[in-house]
Design an enzyme around this catalytic site. Structure first.
Site, PDB file in Angstrom:
ATOM      1  N   HIS A   1      15.367 -12.417  12.639  1.00 27.84           N
ATOM      2  CA  HIS A   1      15.183 -12.053  14.019  1.00 27.84           C
ATOM      3  C   HIS A   1      13.577 -12.182  14.494  1.00 27.84           C
ATOM      4  CE1 HIS A   1      19.188  -9.582  14.950  1.00 27.84           C
ATOM      5  NE2 HIS A   1      19.119 -10.790  14.448  1.00 27.84           N
TER       6      HIS A   1
ATOM      7  N   CYS B   1       0.789  -1.196   0.012  1.00 25.08           N
ATOM      8  CA  CYS B   1      -0.009   0.195  -0.042  1.00 25.08           C
ATOM      9  C   CYS B   1       0.579   1.191   0.109  1.00 25.08           C
ATOM     10  CB  CYS B   1      -1.055  -0.048   1.296  1.00 25.08           C
ATOM     11  SG  CYS B   1      -0.387   0.358   2.696  1.00 25.08           S
TER      12      CYS B   1
END
Length: 143
Positions: free
Chosen positions: A99, A66
């Protein structure tokens, strides 16, 4: 990357990059959840189906696009099994996977070039989750 199943979607502000990615991504399966024109639409109508498709395991990863990537990321992250990450550079894409074990990459079309978006997506899809101490943290995300 060629063996991945990818769900893709976005609103009107992400339509151009989505259409280009549909032509350039080389993956095993790529399903377009819309929007299907540049007419103004509501981003949750496309973010929820992409998130559901990834959450169910039908697809390996998702791409949401977007204008800022904020709306689609917020929406996708309402799903328990989703870790959607806004990425505007390669390092963030790598860290989101290594991570956070992110499974949806959210691209801000109004702020990065298409070439950078392609690079971010490639890094996101080819970077492995490190596990270890990061797995402990990721496991604490869901309520």
């Amino acid at each position: 990357m060629h063996n991945l199943k990818i769900a893709i979607g976005g609103d009107h502000a992400g339509f151009s990059y989505k259409q280009q990615l549909l032509q350039t991504l080389q993956v095993a399966e790529l399903k377009d959840f819309g929007t299907f024109s540049s007419d103004s639409v509501d981003y949750p109508d496309f973010a929820h189906p992409v998130a559901s498709a990834v959450e169910s395991g039908e697809f390996d990863f998702g791409i949401l696009i977007c204008g800022s990537a904020n709306g689609v990321a917020i929406t996708a992250n309402k799903h328990q099994g989703i870790r959607a990450a806004i990425c505007w550079n390669e390092e963030l894409a790598s860290l989101a996977r290594r991570h956070n074990n992110a499974n949806i990459v959210c691209i801000p079309e109004r702020f990065i070039s298409f070439e950078l978006a392609q690079s971010i997506i490639e890094i996101f899809f080819t970077t492995e989750f490190e596990g270890g101490r990061h797995a402990n943290r990721v496991n604490k995300i869901s309520c």
